[in-house]
Design an enzyme around this catalytic site. Structure first.
Site, PDB file in Angstrom:
ATOM      1  N   SER A  95       0.835  -1.198   0.000  1.00 21.78           N
ATOM      2  CA  SER A  95       0.000   0.000   0.000  1.00 21.78           C
ATOM      3  C   SER A  95       0.880   1.262   0.000  1.00 21.78           C
ATOM      4  O   SER A  95       1.733   1.416  -0.869  1.00 21.78           O
ATOM      5  CB  SER A  95      -0.950  -0.030   1.195  1.00 21.78           C
ATOM      6  N   GLU A 124      -9.422  -4.115  -6.507  1.00 21.02           N
ATOM      7  CA  GLU A 124      -8.961  -2.948  -5.750  1.00 21.02           C
ATOM      8  C   GLU A 124      -9.256  -1.633  -6.460  1.00 21.02           C
ATOM      9  O   GLU A 124      -9.116  -1.528  -7.679  1.00 21.02           O
ATOM     10  CB  GLU A 124      -7.444  -3.025  -5.531  1.00 21.02           C
ATOM     11  N   HIS A 152      -7.330  -5.452  -1.359  1.00 17.73           N
ATOM     12  CA  HIS A 152      -6.135  -4.672  -1.047  1.00 17.73           C
ATOM     13  C   HIS A 152      -5.250  -5.397  -0.025  1.00 17.73           C
ATOM     14  O   HIS A 152      -5.701  -5.767   1.058  1.00 17.73           O
ATOM     15  CB  HIS A 152      -6.548  -3.301  -0.509  1.00 17.73           C
TER      16      HIS A 152
END
Length: 301
Positions: A150, A245, A275
């Protein structure tokens, strides 16, 4: 990867969606604890691993080593959390997995400063300091692999853009899991996957749409949104992302630009995944495949 989801994967995906849509759990998970680090919380590693906390000027790190290993590699890991979440305990699980698939590689987990108290460039400054610390310990740049999920994946790429702009030697590789590389949210997946993303979908979360990390800086700065940078000369990259995502476009943009710049890129889309699904470790077939892919990538470089 086009395989149909297993029953276990569907259950885990549904649980993730329920957790993120339930206001009680969401509030408990974010408002009270998101900025509180768990780097020094109690955690039992397997017996063959040992860890120590390293105090830096502005942040802390955990160094995870095999008690008996002749590996010359080090993985510098940057956690996710949208630049507002501090280190969480589950990243210790990920550090142990990195050490395992890295065949005894040392893993340095960086608990960098986060917004809103510490907006850009605080996280990048800490990432650079961590890279310099690793070099000071005797590792060479070609023995360092940057890894992150991320925001941490974006931070790894932002660090490489920064090192490159300073004419410094780059690391041996980058592993990016669901990286956040475009804080302008310009990709089509932010709209196309809005209704199906079990983590960020169906709400305009401030974490995504009004993130305090940018503050008064230009969100198109490659040190913030690495997708807008020049990837010429970058080391080999492994990029993994789920097809469901909202951040899918972030990975697609970087993979395309880096490949066009001559970078060796291994880019895998995992069908139906959410995610940072890799956090499931060995619980799902998809996450097991992802970690096996990390192992092959490390062997290749």
């Amino acid at each position: 990867m086009e395989e149909a989801l297993s029953r276990k994967s569907k259950i885990i995906k549904a649980l993730v969606a329920e957790f993120n849509s339930n206001k009680y759990f969401a509030d408990k998970h974010s408002a009270e604890v998101v900025g509180v680090s768990e780097l020094e919380s109690d955690f039992t590693y397997p017996e063959h691993l040992e860890s120590e906390i390293v105090e830096m000027d502005n942040f802390k790190m955990e160094v995870l080593r095999w008690k008996e290993s002749d590996s010359k590699w080090v993985i510098l890991m940057f956690h996710g959390g949208g630049y507002v979440g501090a280190f969480r305990k589950h990243y210790k699980h990920m550090a142990a997995l990195y050490s395992e698939v890295g065949k005894g590689a040392t893993v340095v987990s960086v608990d960098y400063r986060v917004a809103p108290e510490h907006p850009f460039p605080a996280a990048l400054e800490d990432a650079t300091a961590a890279y310099d610390w690793v070099l000071d310990q005797g590792w060479n740049n070609d023995q360092i692999v940057l890894a992150g999920d991320s925001a941490g994946g974006g931070l790894a790429m932002a660090l490489c853009h920064t090192l490159k702009s300073r004419w410094r030697k780059l690391p041996a590789g980058i592993i990016a899991m669901s990286p956040w590389t475009d804080l302008t949210l310009s990709g089509s997946s932010y709209k196309d996957n809005y209704d199906i993303d079990p983590v960020f979908g169906n709400e305009r979360s401030e974490l995504i749409y009004d993130n305090p990390y940018v503050k008064d800086a230009d969100p198109r700065d490659p040190r913030i949104s690495p997708a807008f940078g020049d990837f010429t000369g970058f080391p080999p990259m492994l990029i993994q992302v789920g097809t469901d995502e909202m951040l899918l476009s972030d990975s697609e943009m970087v993979a395309a630009k880096a490949h066009a710049a001559g970078v060796k890129v291994r880019f895998t889309k995992y069908n139906g995944m959410f995610h940072v699904f890799q956090i499931a470790g060995t619980l799902m077939d998809e996450s097991k495949h992802a970690w096996a892919e990390v192992k092959r990538f490390l062997e290749e470089i």
